[in-house]
Design a protein around this motif. Structure first.
Motif, PDB file in Angstrom:
ATOM      1  N   ALA A 134      39.766  49.386  44.315  1.00  0.00           N
ATOM      2  CA  ALA A 134      39.780  47.956  43.988  1.00  0.00           C
ATOM      3  C   ALA A 134      39.090  47.707  42.651  1.00  0.00           C
ATOM      4  O   ALA A 134      39.556  46.908  41.830  1.00  0.00           O
ATOM      5  CB  ALA A 134      39.119  47.151  45.104  1.00  0.00           C
ATOM      6  N   GLU A 135      38.005  48.416  42.414  1.00  0.00           N
ATOM      7  CA  GLU A 135      37.243  48.250  41.175  1.00  0.00           C
ATOM      8  C   GLU A 135      38.006  48.763  39.954  1.00  0.00           C
ATOM      9  O   GLU A 135      37.914  48.205  38.871  1.00  0.00           O
ATOM     10  CB  GLU A 135      35.919  48.995  41.306  1.00  0.00           C
ATOM     11  CG  GLU A 135      34.993  48.813  40.129  1.00  0.00           C
ATOM     12  CD  GLU A 135      33.672  49.523  40.342  1.00  0.00           C
ATOM     13  OE1 GLU A 135      33.325  50.371  39.497  1.00  0.00           O
ATOM     14  OE2 GLU A 135      33.003  49.241  41.353  1.00  0.00           O
ATOM     15  N   ARG A 136      38.783  49.815  40.128  1.00  0.00           N
ATOM     16  CA  ARG A 136      39.455  50.458  38.990  1.00  0.00           C
ATOM     17  C   ARG A 136      40.901  50.017  38.787  1.00  0.00           C
ATOM     18  O   ARG A 136      41.568  50.470  37.856  1.00  0.00           O
ATOM     19  CB  ARG A 136      39.384  51.969  39.163  1.00  0.00           C
ATOM     20  CG  ARG A 136      37.909  52.428  39.118  1.00  0.00           C
ATOM     21  CD  ARG A 136      37.728  53.892  39.104  1.00  0.00           C
ATOM     22  NE  ARG A 136      38.385  54.507  37.951  1.00  0.00           N
ATOM     23  CZ  ARG A 136      38.623  55.798  37.861  1.00  0.00           C
ATOM     24  NH1 ARG A 136      38.264  56.601  38.834  1.00  0.00           N
ATOM     25  NH2 ARG A 136      39.217  56.304  36.801  1.00  0.00           N
ATOM     26  N   SER A 137      41.395  49.129  39.635  1.00  0.00           N
ATOM     27  CA  SER A 137      42.779  48.674  39.546  1.00  0.00           C
ATOM     28  C   SER A 137      43.028  47.885  38.256  1.00  0.00           C
ATOM     29  O   SER A 137      42.216  47.060  37.852  1.00  0.00           O
ATOM     30  CB  SER A 137      43.103  47.791  40.754  1.00  0.00           C
ATOM     31  OG  SER A 137      44.416  47.310  40.659  1.00  0.00           O
ATOM     32  N   LEU A 144      45.678  45.704  47.956  1.00  0.00           N
ATOM     33  CA  LEU A 144      44.780  46.701  48.532  1.00  0.00           C
ATOM     34  C   LEU A 144      43.764  46.059  49.466  1.00  0.00           C
ATOM     35  O   LEU A 144      43.594  46.488  50.609  1.00  0.00           O
ATOM     36  CB  LEU A 144      44.056  47.458  47.416  1.00  0.00           C
ATOM     37  CG  LEU A 144      43.028  48.494  47.857  1.00  0.00           C
ATOM     38  CD1 LEU A 144      43.700  49.634  48.606  1.00  0.00           C
ATOM     39  CD2 LEU A 144      42.266  49.013  46.645  1.00  0.00           C
ATOM     40  N   VAL A 145      43.084  45.036  48.999  1.00  0.00           N
ATOM     41  CA  VAL A 145      41.973  44.451  49.749  1.00  0.00           C
ATOM     42  C   VAL A 145      42.451  43.595  50.918  1.00  0.00           C
ATOM     43  O   VAL A 145      41.907  43.681  52.015  1.00  0.00           O
ATOM     44  CB  VAL A 145      41.044  43.657  48.805  1.00  0.00           C
ATOM     45  CG1 VAL A 145      39.977  42.908  49.573  1.00  0.00           C
ATOM     46  CG2 VAL A 145      40.406  44.607  47.794  1.00  0.00           C
ATOM     47  N   GLN A 182      44.917  44.647  43.347  1.00  0.00           N
ATOM     48  CA  GLN A 182      43.649  44.533  44.081  1.00  0.00           C
ATOM     49  C   GLN A 182      43.865  43.726  45.356  1.00  0.00           C
ATOM     50  O   GLN A 182      43.377  44.085  46.419  1.00  0.00           O
ATOM     51  CB  GLN A 182      42.578  43.845  43.238  1.00  0.00           C
ATOM     52  CG  GLN A 182      42.057  44.665  42.110  1.00  0.00           C
ATOM     53  CD  GLN A 182      41.079  43.879  41.247  1.00  0.00           C
ATOM     54  OE1 GLN A 182      40.936  42.667  41.371  1.00  0.00           O
ATOM     55  NE2 GLN A 182      40.410  44.587  40.353  1.00  0.00           N
ATOM     56  N   GLU A 183      44.617  42.623  45.239  1.00  0.00           N
ATOM     57  CA  GLU A 183      44.912  41.780  46.403  1.00  0.00           C
ATOM     58  C   GLU A 183      45.706  42.556  47.454  1.00  0.00           C
ATOM     59  O   GLU A 183      45.414  42.498  48.645  1.00  0.00           O
ATOM     60  CB  GLU A 183      45.688  40.537  45.973  1.00  0.00           C
ATOM     61  CG  GLU A 183      46.017  39.614  47.114  1.00  0.00           C
ATOM     62  CD  GLU A 183      46.873  38.433  46.676  1.00  0.00           C
ATOM     63  OE1 GLU A 183      47.526  37.852  47.562  1.00  0.00           O
ATOM     64  OE2 GLU A 183      46.901  38.098  45.484  1.00  0.00           O
ATOM     65  N   TYR A 241      45.403  45.676  37.787  1.00  0.00           N
ATOM     66  CA  TYR A 241      45.969  44.355  38.011  1.00  0.00           C
ATOM     67  C   TYR A 241      45.356  43.657  39.216  1.00  0.00           C
ATOM     68  O   TYR A 241      45.149  44.270  40.271  1.00  0.00           O
ATOM     69  CB  TYR A 241      47.483  44.458  38.216  1.00  0.00           C
ATOM     70  CG  TYR A 241      48.178  45.103  37.053  1.00  0.00           C
ATOM     71  CD1 TYR A 241      48.283  44.460  35.826  1.00  0.00           C
ATOM     72  CD2 TYR A 241      48.726  46.377  37.176  1.00  0.00           C
ATOM     73  CE1 TYR A 241      48.912  45.063  34.749  1.00  0.00           C
ATOM     74  CE2 TYR A 241      49.362  46.987  36.095  1.00  0.00           C
ATOM     75  CZ  TYR A 241      49.455  46.321  34.889  1.00  0.00           C
ATOM     76  OH  TYR A 241      50.079  46.912  33.826  1.00  0.00           O
ATOM     77  N   LEU A 242      45.157  42.367  39.076  1.00  0.00           N
ATOM     78  CA  LEU A 242      44.599  41.555  40.150  1.00  0.00           C
ATOM     79  C   LEU A 242      45.514  41.555  41.380  1.00  0.00           C
ATOM     80  O   LEU A 242      45.044  41.645  42.511  1.00  0.00           O
ATOM     81  CB  LEU A 242      44.362  40.123  39.657  1.00  0.00           C
ATOM     82  CG  LEU A 242      43.618  39.202  40.595  1.00  0.00           C
ATOM     83  CD1 LEU A 242      42.257  39.767  40.943  1.00  0.00           C
ATOM     84  CD2 LEU A 242      43.464  37.826  39.963  1.00  0.00           C
TER      85      LEU A 242
END
Length: 178
Positions: A141-144, A153-154, A150-151, A146-147
């Motif tokens: 999530a930290e190294r992605s 993934l999280v 991240q969404e 694109y936002l």
């Protein structure tokens, strides 16, 4: 030398309401954690596979254009092979994510799946331009780049994974649901 050739060009790709349709996946695996417990009680760590971007710093998940001659699941699996040289089982559609393309004023809609990795090969079509990294979910999530990734993934992946671990599902993607 890799015997697989990556598909290129956009002339066979799908579009809907002006948006380019893409498919991809979050490849994952389980790693044993040696915490001194017995083998029956050994804990598992989930790692996800990310690849380097061809257009700058940061990492991303394998994804690419959904072509006219493929089902969306086939596209997600093909992109995992072309960009990261991993194969496995697509176990869940995590959702659809809209984002802006690199091209000005262009938008895309991505169907993202969870891919349980069963095989990782040393050579693949894009190995000269991409590097692979296995990361924990927080690291990814930290190294992605694109936002929206991240969404996916999280919210998508992590929520599904918690449900799957608690017995809420676990088979492969059922194509009859689409």
């Amino acid at each position: 030398m890799c015997d697989l050739v990556a598909r290129t060009g956009r002339h066979l790709q799908r579009y809907e309401n002006g948006r380019r349709l893409v498919a991809g996946c979050i490849p994952f695996r389980y790693m044993d954690i040696d915490d001194g417990a017995s083998d029956d009680e050994q804990k598992k760590l989930v790692e996800v596979l990310m690849i380097s971007s061809q257009s700058g710093p940061g990492l991303l998940f394998p994804k690419g254009g959904w072509e006219n001659d493929e089902a969306v699941e086939e596209t997600a699996a093909r992109e995992a092979i072309e960009e990261a040289r991993v194969r496995g089982d697509l176990v869940q559609l995590l959702g659809f994510y809209d984002f802006k393309s690199k091209q000005p004023e262009a938008t895309c809609r991505a169907a993202i799946f969870a891919l349980h990795v069963k095989e990782e090969r040393a050579s693949w079509p894009e190995q000269s331009t991409r590097q692979r990294s296995w990361l924990t979910v927080p690291e990814a999530a930290e190294r992605s780049c694109y936002l929206w990734m991240q969404e996916a993934l999280v919210t998508g992946f992590s929520s599904w994974l918690e449900n799957w671990r608690n017995g809420g599902g676990g088979g492969c993607v059922d194509r009859t649901e689409r």
